[in-house]
Design a protein around this motif. Sequence first.
Motif, mmCIF file in Angstrom:
data_model
loop_
_atom_site.group_PDB
_atom_site.id
_atom_site.type_symbol
_atom_site.label_atom_id
_atom_site.label_comp_id
_atom_site.label_asym_id
_atom_site.label_seq_id
_atom_site.Cartn_x
_atom_site.Cartn_y
_atom_site.Cartn_z
ATOM 1 N N VAL A 18 0.843 -1.046 -0.022
ATOM 2 C CA VAL A 18 0.032 0.002 -0.036
ATOM 3 C C VAL A 18 0.842 1.198 0.100
ATOM 4 O O VAL A 18 0.532 2.122 -0.760
ATOM 5 C CB VAL A 18 -1.035 -0.024 1.281
ATOM 6 N N ILE A 19 1.950 1.144 0.629
ATOM 7 C CA ILE A 19 2.872 2.449 0.858
ATOM 8 C C ILE A 19 3.596 2.661 -0.499
ATOM 9 O O ILE A 19 3.627 3.814 -1.007
ATOM 10 C CB ILE A 19 3.801 2.355 2.161
ATOM 11 N N LEU A 20 3.724 1.748 -1.238
ATOM 12 C CA LEU A 20 4.650 1.655 -2.322
ATOM 13 C C LEU A 20 3.720 2.166 -3.635
ATOM 14 O O LEU A 20 4.066 2.981 -4.623
ATOM 15 C CB LEU A 20 5.356 0.424 -2.836
ATOM 16 N N LYS A 21 2.439 1.619 -3.382
ATOM 17 C CA LYS A 21 1.106 2.101 -4.411
ATOM 18 C C LYS A 21 1.034 3.683 -4.362
ATOM 19 O O LYS A 21 0.801 4.338 -5.263
ATOM 20 C CB LYS A 21 0.239 1.173 -4.295
ATOM 21 N N ALA A 22 0.871 4.262 -2.975
ATOM 22 C CA ALA A 22 0.462 5.461 -2.841
ATOM 23 C C ALA A 22 1.741 6.563 -3.192
ATOM 24 O O ALA A 22 1.253 7.360 -3.289
ATOM 25 C CB ALA A 22 0.106 5.597 -1.355
ATOM 26 N N GLY A 23 2.940 6.097 -2.987
ATOM 27 C CA GLY A 23 3.929 6.921 -3.313
ATOM 28 C C GLY A 23 4.045 8.079 -2.026
ATOM 29 O O GLY A 23 3.739 7.827 -1.058
ATOM 30 N N ASP A 24 4.188 9.222 -2.771
ATOM 31 C CA ASP A 24 4.234 10.367 -1.775
ATOM 32 C C ASP A 24 3.037 10.928 -1.348
ATOM 33 O O ASP A 24 2.897 11.921 -0.732
ATOM 34 C CB ASP A 24 5.331 11.387 -2.314
ATOM 35 N N LYS A 25 1.824 10.349 -2.047
ATOM 36 C CA LYS A 25 0.832 10.921 -1.703
ATOM 37 C C LYS A 25 -0.044 10.434 -0.480
ATOM 38 O O LYS A 25 -1.115 10.823 -0.022
ATOM 39 C CB LYS A 25 -0.327 10.690 -2.836
ATOM 40 N N ALA A 26 0.463 9.424 0.265
ATOM 41 C CA ALA A 26 0.032 9.087 1.691
ATOM 42 C C ALA A 26 0.371 9.645 2.777
ATOM 43 O O ALA A 26 1.523 10.257 2.920
ATOM 44 C CB ALA A 26 0.691 7.704 1.767
ATOM 45 N N ASP A 27 -0.707 10.397 3.380
ATOM 46 C CA ASP A 27 -0.539 11.435 4.585
ATOM 47 C C ASP A 27 -0.814 10.537 5.555
ATOM 48 O O ASP A 27 -1.705 9.981 6.222
ATOM 49 C CB ASP A 27 -1.566 12.329 4.351
ATOM 50 N N MET A 28 0.431 10.330 6.365
ATOM 51 C CA MET A 28 0.662 9.434 7.442
ATOM 52 C C MET A 28 0.701 10.430 8.673
ATOM 53 O O MET A 28 0.956 9.810 9.940
ATOM 54 C CB MET A 28 1.638 8.628 7.736
ATOM 55 N N GLY A 29 0.107 11.641 8.663
ATOM 56 C CA GLY A 29 0.372 12.556 9.813
ATOM 57 C C GLY A 29 -0.795 12.568 10.949
ATOM 58 O O GLY A 29 -0.683 13.209 11.825
ATOM 59 N N GLY A 30 -1.822 11.946 10.769
ATOM 60 C CA GLY A 30 -2.888 11.720 11.589
ATOM 61 C C GLY A 30 -3.758 13.155 11.403
ATOM 62 O O GLY A 30 -3.957 13.784 10.318
ATOM 63 N N GLU A 31 -4.288 13.332 12.581
ATOM 64 C CA GLU A 31 -5.443 14.642 12.685
ATOM 65 C C GLU A 31 -4.886 15.839 12.327
ATOM 66 O O GLU A 31 -3.627 15.978 12.777
ATOM 67 C CB GLU A 31 -6.015 14.596 14.068
#
Length: 56
Positions: A18-31
């Motif tokens: 999932v992380i590799l598919k999302a690339g740099d678009k994944a926002d893992m920052g939370g609220e």
Amino acid sequence: MWKIAVGFALFAALSIFVILKAGDKADMGGEKHGADAVHAPEPAAPAAPVAPASAQ
């Protein structure tokens, strides 16, 4: 015990996929709070102009 290891390996593989598919678009920052929050409503559209009353 082996079931825990297999479950961990499957979860890790799925997470990496999932992380590799999302690339740099994944926002893992939370609220988000303050200026980072982008869920403000759009401004209202201006009202239609009112026709002037006719002078008789």
